[in-house]
Scaffold this motif. Structure first.
Motif, PDB file in Angstrom:
ATOM      1  N   MET A   1       2.985 -12.894  -2.188  1.00  0.00           N
ATOM      2  CA  MET A   1       1.662 -13.528  -2.288  1.00  0.00           C
ATOM      3  C   MET A   1       1.515 -14.568  -1.184  1.00  0.00           C
ATOM      4  O   MET A   1       2.358 -15.446  -1.021  1.00  0.00           O
ATOM      5  N   ASN A   2       0.441 -14.437  -0.390  1.00  0.00           N
ATOM      6  CA  ASN A   2       0.131 -15.461   0.600  1.00  0.00           C
ATOM      7  C   ASN A   2      -1.285 -15.972   0.383  1.00  0.00           C
ATOM      8  O   ASN A   2      -2.021 -15.443  -0.463  1.00  0.00           O
ATOM      9  N   ALA A   3      -1.668 -16.997   1.139  1.00  0.00           N
ATOM     10  CA  ALA A   3      -2.957 -17.652   0.921  1.00  0.00           C
ATOM     11  C   ALA A   3      -4.127 -16.694   1.144  1.00  0.00           C
ATOM     12  O   ALA A   3      -5.124 -16.726   0.409  1.00  0.00           O
ATOM     13  N   THR A   4      -4.003 -15.822   2.137  1.00  0.00           N
ATOM     14  CA  THR A   4      -5.090 -14.884   2.436  1.00  0.00           C
ATOM     15  C   THR A   4      -5.308 -13.912   1.281  1.00  0.00           C
ATOM     16  O   THR A   4      -6.453 -13.607   0.901  1.00  0.00           O
ATOM     17  N   GLU A   5      -4.217 -13.402   0.718  1.00  0.00           N
ATOM     18  CA  GLU A   5      -4.317 -12.486  -0.416  1.00  0.00           C
ATOM     19  C   GLU A   5      -4.882 -13.176  -1.653  1.00  0.00           C
ATOM     20  O   GLU A   5      -5.619 -12.570  -2.431  1.00  0.00           O
ATOM     21  N   PHE A   6      -4.543 -14.435  -1.801  1.00  0.00           N
ATOM     22  CA  PHE A   6      -4.945 -15.171  -3.004  1.00  0.00           C
ATOM     23  C   PHE A   6      -6.368 -15.708  -2.912  1.00  0.00           C
ATOM     24  O   PHE A   6      -6.996 -15.979  -3.939  1.00  0.00           O
ATOM     25  N   TYR A   7      -6.886 -15.848  -1.704  1.00  0.00           N
ATOM     26  CA  TYR A   7      -8.166 -16.547  -1.496  1.00  0.00           C
ATOM     27  C   TYR A   7      -9.326 -15.970  -2.307  1.00  0.00           C
ATOM     28  O   TYR A   7     -10.122 -16.732  -2.871  1.00  0.00           O
ATOM     29  N   PRO A   8      -9.496 -14.641  -2.416  1.00  0.00           N
ATOM     30  CA  PRO A   8     -10.611 -14.118  -3.238  1.00  0.00           C
ATOM     31  C   PRO A   8     -10.556 -14.598  -4.683  1.00  0.00           C
ATOM     32  O   PRO A   8     -11.604 -14.849  -5.295  1.00  0.00           O
ATOM     33  N   LEU A   9      -9.337 -14.747  -5.227  1.00  0.00           N
ATOM     34  CA  LEU A   9      -9.214 -15.249  -6.595  1.00  0.00           C
ATOM     35  C   LEU A   9      -9.582 -16.726  -6.651  1.00  0.00           C
ATOM     36  O   LEU A   9     -10.241 -17.177  -7.599  1.00  0.00           O
ATOM     37  N   PHE A  10      -9.190 -17.472  -5.618  1.00  0.00           N
ATOM     38  CA  PHE A  10      -9.576 -18.885  -5.563  1.00  0.00           C
ATOM     39  C   PHE A  10     -11.097 -19.044  -5.600  1.00  0.00           C
ATOM     40  O   PHE A  10     -11.625 -19.935  -6.272  1.00  0.00           O
ATOM     41  N   LEU A  11     -11.802 -18.190  -4.878  1.00  0.00           N
ATOM     42  CA  LEU A  11     -13.261 -18.290  -4.814  1.00  0.00           C
ATOM     43  C   LEU A  11     -13.919 -18.069  -6.173  1.00  0.00           C
ATOM     44  O   LEU A  11     -15.052 -18.507  -6.399  1.00  0.00           O
ATOM     45  N   LYS A  12     -13.223 -17.397  -7.079  1.00  0.00           N
ATOM     46  CA  LYS A  12     -13.757 -17.181  -8.420  1.00  0.00           C
ATOM     47  C   LYS A  12     -13.425 -18.342  -9.365  1.00  0.00           C
ATOM     48  O   LYS A  12     -13.917 -18.379 -10.489  1.00  0.00           O
ATOM     49  N   SER A  13     -12.589 -19.250  -8.908  1.00  0.00           N
ATOM     50  CA  SER A  13     -12.109 -20.325  -9.774  1.00  0.00           C
ATOM     51  C   SER A  13     -13.120 -21.458  -9.873  1.00  0.00           C
ATOM     52  O   SER A  13     -14.076 -21.539  -9.099  1.00  0.00           O
ATOM     53  N   SER A  14     -12.873 -22.351 -10.819  1.00  0.00           N
ATOM     54  CA  SER A  14     -13.711 -23.549 -10.980  1.00  0.00           C
ATOM     55  C   SER A  14     -13.062 -24.783 -10.359  1.00  0.00           C
ATOM     56  O   SER A  14     -13.570 -25.884 -10.506  1.00  0.00           O
ATOM     57  N   GLY A  15     -11.938 -24.584  -9.656  1.00  0.00           N
ATOM     58  CA  GLY A  15     -11.279 -25.700  -9.002  1.00  0.00           C
ATOM     59  C   GLY A  15      -9.773 -25.625  -9.118  1.00  0.00           C
ATOM     60  O   GLY A  15      -9.217 -24.721  -9.756  1.00  0.00           O
ATOM     61  N   VAL A  16      -9.114 -26.597  -8.514  1.00  0.00           N
ATOM     62  CA  VAL A  16      -7.653 -26.633  -8.456  1.00  0.00           C
ATOM     63  C   VAL A  16      -7.160 -27.913  -9.107  1.00  0.00           C
ATOM     64  O   VAL A  16      -7.727 -28.997  -8.887  1.00  0.00           O
ATOM     65  N   VAL A  17      -6.089 -27.817  -9.912  1.00  0.00           N
ATOM     66  CA  VAL A  17      -5.479 -29.005 -10.508  1.00  0.00           C
ATOM     67  C   VAL A  17      -3.967 -28.924 -10.336  1.00  0.00           C
ATOM     68  O   VAL A  17      -3.394 -27.836 -10.228  1.00  0.00           O
ATOM     69  N   ILE A  18      -3.331 -30.104 -10.319  1.00  0.00           N
ATOM     70  CA  ILE A  18      -1.871 -30.163 -10.271  1.00  0.00           C
ATOM     71  C   ILE A  18      -1.315 -30.847 -11.523  1.00  0.00           C
ATOM     72  O   ILE A  18      -0.113 -31.034 -11.645  1.00  0.00           O
ATOM     73  N   ASP A  19      -2.217 -31.205 -12.433  1.00  0.00           N
ATOM     74  CA  ASP A  19      -1.838 -31.842 -13.691  1.00  0.00           C
ATOM     75  C   ASP A  19      -2.396 -30.999 -14.831  1.00  0.00           C
ATOM     76  O   ASP A  19      -3.622 -30.905 -14.998  1.00  0.00           O
ATOM     77  N   ASN A  20      -1.526 -30.369 -15.600  1.00  0.00           N
ATOM     78  CA  ASN A  20      -1.993 -29.464 -16.658  1.00  0.00           C
ATOM     79  C   ASN A  20      -2.798 -30.190 -17.733  1.00  0.00           C
ATOM     80  O   ASN A  20      -3.584 -29.576 -18.461  1.00  0.00           O
ATOM     81  N   ARG A  21      -2.645 -31.527 -17.802  1.00  0.00           N
ATOM     82  CA  ARG A  21      -3.430 -32.290 -18.779  1.00  0.00           C
ATOM     83  C   ARG A  21      -4.900 -32.373 -18.393  1.00  0.00           C
ATOM     84  O   ARG A  21      -5.749 -32.689 -19.224  1.00  0.00           O
ATOM     85  N   LYS A  22      -5.200 -32.081 -17.140  1.00  0.00           N
ATOM     86  CA  LYS A  22      -6.585 -32.128 -16.663  1.00  0.00           C
ATOM     87  C   LYS A  22      -7.173 -30.728 -16.486  1.00  0.00           C
ATOM     88  O   LYS A  22      -8.244 -30.566 -15.904  1.00  0.00           O
ATOM     89  N   LEU A  23      -6.488 -29.761 -17.009  1.00  0.00           N
ATOM     90  CA  LEU A  23      -6.894 -28.369 -16.836  1.00  0.00           C
ATOM     91  C   LEU A  23      -8.223 -28.075 -17.518  1.00  0.00           C
ATOM     92  O   LEU A  23      -8.462 -28.484 -18.649  1.00  0.00           O
ATOM     93  N   GLN A  24      -9.099 -27.375 -16.787  1.00  0.00           N
ATOM     94  CA  GLN A  24     -10.360 -26.897 -17.338  1.00  0.00           C
ATOM     95  C   GLN A  24     -10.441 -25.385 -17.154  1.00  0.00           C
ATOM     96  O   GLN A  24      -9.675 -24.793 -16.390  1.00  0.00           O
ATOM     97  N   LYS A  25     -11.380 -24.782 -17.844  1.00  0.00           N
ATOM     98  CA  LYS A  25     -11.496 -23.322 -17.811  1.00  0.00           C
ATOM     99  C   LYS A  25     -11.659 -22.804 -16.384  1.00  0.00           C
ATOM    100  O   LYS A  25     -12.443 -23.346 -15.608  1.00  0.00           O
ATOM    101  N   ASP A  26     -10.913 -21.766 -16.075  1.00  0.00           N
ATOM    102  CA  ASP A  26     -10.942 -21.070 -14.778  1.00  0.00           C
ATOM    103  C   ASP A  26     -10.411 -21.919 -13.624  1.00  0.00           C
ATOM    104  O   ASP A  26     -10.652 -21.592 -12.455  1.00  0.00           O
ATOM    105  N   ASN A  27      -9.697 -22.995 -13.946  1.00  0.00           N
ATOM    106  CA  ASN A  27      -8.978 -23.738 -12.908  1.00  0.00           C
ATOM    107  C   ASN A  27      -7.773 -22.934 -12.430  1.00  0.00           C
ATOM    108  O   ASN A  27      -7.245 -22.080 -13.145  1.00  0.00           O
TER     109      ASN A  27
END
Length: 423
Positions: A1-27
């Motif tokens: 898995m590299n960033a280019t392969e993953f990017y289409p899935l990122f575009l469908k997301s609602s954002g990025v988090v590094i703290d699971n306590r702040k997780l929201q749907k489709d993060n």
């Protein structure tokens, strides 16, 4: 898995988090690991809680069927994804660094530009090798522009962050005695912060220059793609004024009185107004933004409490910002007490710089000088000294400070703001 392969899935997301306590749907949850923790342990639960995908660096937690992907480094994957996303963004990005005033300037720029545009910007102090990628990945199609704050305490960090953020315009607030230990002295600070200039000049991008700063002038003197501001000769000429210890700015017929204290904030306001004018924000809206901006982050924050004026400047401190704060505070009307805490990350120059601040403070004839922290405690022989904030609080519980005005200034590690409620 590299960033280019993953990017289409990122575009469908609602954002990025590094703290699971702040997780929201489709993060997308980046499960960072360290010496004492492994966030990959929460990968499965993150998916159950609505995460669109999880990035781990521990193979035993990988489960592609649940969009849990393993990479060699979560940090590098985050940075690669951010750089790829940046390459797809076609809006103007403003890069910002400097020794003092970065966050206040960033917030002022956001306040001014938001009068006309939908502006994304660095939240809080997310200005490092993790925070900058997170900010870049938070930029959406609805945003018209972005302001990216970049912090550093070593050489090559600003160069790296500039390559990530790829700013179209850049501004360095100033060059001060901050992080001397990591940068290797004051000249190292200038070299390290100027890495933003190096990037902008190499890419033929626009530099915002404070013409009243000799170092900024010297570093950009032969460069044509720049916008200048100053009190005399510049593209945008501003005059300063003060009223009730607040900083004001005059531009042509427009006067704006901010809620900020300290003459050092004048150039921060100038930078924001310059960018507003450059991007066509109406003068009346610029005035409204400057006057309505309220510092609430322990940076030059003025608080009225029990009939006293407290100046809370406890988020950061270095010799340059400390000297500026002391100089500004001496002009307050009425009796004055300063409570100053240790300035961290000064390396071999720490003892001499703390002594210099004590000497400076003594010349201003404050009613009371109180120091907090082990470095000041060792150097302070003539005034009240406490080894830490808890010791100060114990004192304040039994002894009230009678002065009309009280300044609290220290590096973040001293946590001096905790003492404010006992004044």
């Amino acid at each position: 898995m590299n960033a280019t392969e993953f990017y289409p899935l990122f575009l469908k997301s609602s954002g990025v988090v590094i703290d699971n306590r702040k997780l929201q749907k489709d993060n997308i949850f980046f499960a960072f690991s360290g010496d004492n923790f492994n966030a990959a342990l929460f990968a499965e639960s993150a998916v159950k809680e609505g995460a669109l995908a999880v990035i781990v660096e521990d193979k035993k937690f990988e489960n592609p069927d649940k969009n849990i992907f393993c990479v060699s480094s979560t940090l590098e994957f985050l940075q690669d994804l951010a750089k790829l996303h940046r390459s797809q963004i076609k809006i103007p990005i403003i890069g910002l660094t400097g020794s003092n005033g970065k966050t206040t300037t960033k917030e002022l720029i956001h306040a001014v530009l938001s009068q006309k545009f939908n502006v994304q910007y660095t939240k809080g102090n997310l200005n490092n090798h993790i925070g900058v990628p997170l900010t870049l990945l938070s930029i959406k199609t609805e945003h018209d522009m972005a302001v990216i704050e970049m912090g550093a305490n070593h050489q090559k960090e600003i160069a790296f962050l500039s390559e990530l953020a790829q700013p179209d315009l850049g501004y360095i607030t100033n060059f001060g005695k901050a992080h001397l230990e990591g940068f290797g002295g004051y000249e190292g600070v200038i070299k390290g912060k100027s890495e933003l200039y190096d990037y902008l000049i190499n890419q033929q991008k626009t530099i915002i220059v404070n013409n009243d700063d000799s170092i900024q002038n010297e570093k950009t003197q032969n460069y044509s793609h720049k916008i200048t501001f100053g009190e005399e000769s510049a593209d945008y000429i501003f005059k300063s004024f003060n009223k009730d210890q607040k900083v004001g700015l005059q531009y042509r017929e427009m006067s704006a009185l901010s809620q900020l204290t300290g003459d050092y904030n004048f150039t921060n306001i100038c930078a924001a107004v310059t960018l507003g004018l450059h991007f066509g924000v109406e003068i009346s809206d610029i005035k409204k933004a400057v006057e309505n901006y309220e510092p609430t982050n322990m940076r030059s924050q003025v608080v009225q409490k029990n009939g006293k004026t407290l100046v809370l400047d406890t988020y950061n401190a270095n010799p340059s910002s400390m000297a500026a704060s002391l100089s500004n505070f001496k002009d307050f009307g009425g009796s004055k007490t300063i409570i100053i805490g240790d300035m961290l990350e000064l390396g071999d120059e720490s003892e001499s710089e703390h002594q210099a601040i004590l000497n400076l403070a003594s010349t201003y004839r404050y009613d009371q000088i109180i120091t907090v922290g082990p470095i000041f405690f060792k150097a302070n022989r003539n005034h009240q000294a406490f080894e830490n904030t808890d010791a100060l609080i114990d004192y304040l519980k039994k002894n009230k400070i009678s002065s009309d005005n009280i300044l609290l200034k220290a590096s973040r590690g001293i946590a001096l703001e905790k003492a404010a409620e006992f004044i």
